[in-house]
Scaffold this active site. Structure first.
Site, PDB file in Angstrom:
ATOM      1  N   CYS A  38       0.834  -1.198   0.000  1.00  0.00           N
ATOM      2  CA  CYS A  38       0.000   0.000   0.000  1.00  0.00           C
ATOM      3  C   CYS A  38       0.873   1.255   0.000  1.00  0.00           C
ATOM      4  CB  CYS A  38      -0.931  -0.011   1.211  1.00  0.00           C
ATOM      5  SG  CYS A  38      -2.204   1.275   1.160  1.00  0.00           S
ATOM      6  N   CYS A  39       1.900   1.288   0.847  1.00  0.00           N
ATOM      7  CA  CYS A  39       2.816   2.427   0.878  1.00  0.00           C
ATOM      8  C   CYS A  39       3.549   2.577  -0.446  1.00  0.00           C
ATOM      9  CB  CYS A  39       3.827   2.259   2.007  1.00  0.00           C
ATOM     10  SG  CYS A  39       3.164   2.512   3.662  1.00  0.00           S
ATOM     11  N   CYS A  77      -0.924   8.102   7.459  1.00  0.00           N
ATOM     12  CA  CYS A  77      -2.296   7.825   7.057  1.00  0.00           C
ATOM     13  C   CYS A  77      -3.118   7.431   8.290  1.00  0.00           C
ATOM     14  CB  CYS A  77      -2.329   6.704   6.023  1.00  0.00           C
ATOM     15  SG  CYS A  77      -1.564   7.140   4.448  1.00  0.00           S
ATOM     16  N   CYS A 105      -3.343   3.817   9.708  1.00  0.00           N
ATOM     17  CA  CYS A 105      -2.084   3.205  10.133  1.00  0.00           C
ATOM     18  C   CYS A 105      -1.360   4.026  11.193  1.00  0.00           C
ATOM     19  CB  CYS A 105      -1.166   3.009   8.925  1.00  0.00           C
ATOM     20  SG  CYS A 105      -1.869   1.966   7.633  1.00  0.00           S
ATOM     21  N   CYS A 132       7.752   3.775   5.652  1.00  0.00           N
ATOM     22  CA  CYS A 132       6.886   3.577   4.495  1.00  0.00           C
ATOM     23  C   CYS A 132       7.671   3.208   3.246  1.00  0.00           C
ATOM     24  CB  CYS A 132       6.057   4.832   4.238  1.00  0.00           C
ATOM     25  SG  CYS A 132       7.026   6.286   3.794  1.00  0.00           S
TER      26      CYS A 132
END
Length: 231
Positions: free
Chosen positions: A118-119, A201, A204, A227
């Site tokens: 995702c990062c 985010c 997280c 990240c």
């Protein structure tokens, strides 16, 4: 304002040191003199100290904000406040896919199942593209944030992105950051004063307990501390 491999090149001589290390202002002045507007600032909008300090030497410098689609409302509000309060040009940097498109491609809530991917999709890849026009990027990374950042240099060469990386606030403490913000009336994210010394985010990021390192609230409970932007 808001708008939308081989050998590494030799890094120009860094600023002269007057003590153990050059000051943040000396480092920024060196970049302004050496590279001018071929430099950009990366800012997460936890605060606007770095954009403010750089803009003193490079008014209307480009400030790259990674719009991941998962930010706290306070973070978006800070970005908007910075756009009106400081002489910088904010450029939102987004993934090639919206959150809904990413959900369709990889399944809903990828940040739970594979936070590193995702990062990579929402931060690392978009920033790599956004940095292509520049020769230098400024970051607000500080040594006191986590053991993994303790050796952060003021100036280095970022081989992954192929440009000079400058961390002028590396030697600062969190208190130094807040003191600068207060002295210069620089916008800060309200979450900083609510137990979030490191803000990423929303899904997280959690509050940090007393005694924890500042980044303990990022990806809490996972074997993940970065990240990927600074590794």
């Amino acid at each position: 304002m808001v708008s939308g491999a081989g050998d590494a090149p030799r890094t120009p001589a860094t600023p002269q040191e007057t003590s153990t290390e050059a000051t943040f202002d000396q480092v920024i002045a060196w970049v302004a003199t050496t590279f001018g507007y071929r430099a950009a600032v990366a800012c997460s909008m936890a605060d606007a100290v770095l954009p403010h300090a750089v803009a003193a030497h490079l008014p209307w410098v480009d400030v790259l904000f990674l719009e991941t689609g998962y930010h706290f409302p306070e973070t978006i509000g800070t970005r908007d406040a910075v756009a009106t309060a400081i002489e910088v040009t904010i450029k939102d940097v987004a993934s090639r896919h919206s959150v809904a498109e990413q959900d369709a491609l990889h399944g809903k809530d990828l940040f739970v199942r594979n936070p590193s991917l995702c990062c990579q999709l929402r931060k690392v890849e978009p920033l790599t593209v956004a940095l292509e026009p520049y020769e230098v990027w400024f970051t607000g990374v500080r040594r006191d944030e986590a053991p993994t950042r303790a050796g952060t240099p003021l100036v280095t060469f970022d081989e992954k992105n192929g440009l000079v990386k400058v961390n002028p606030l590396a030697a600062w403490s969190f208190d130094d950051l807040l003191a600068y913000a207060t002295r210069h009336a620089v916008p800060i994210n309200p979450l900083l004063n609510q137990g979030y010394p490191s803000i990423g985010c929303a899904p997280c990021t959690r509050k940090v307990a007393p005694g924890e390192d500042p980044r303990a609230g990022r990806w809490a409970g996972l074997d993940k501390t970065e990240c990927g932007l600074h590794t």
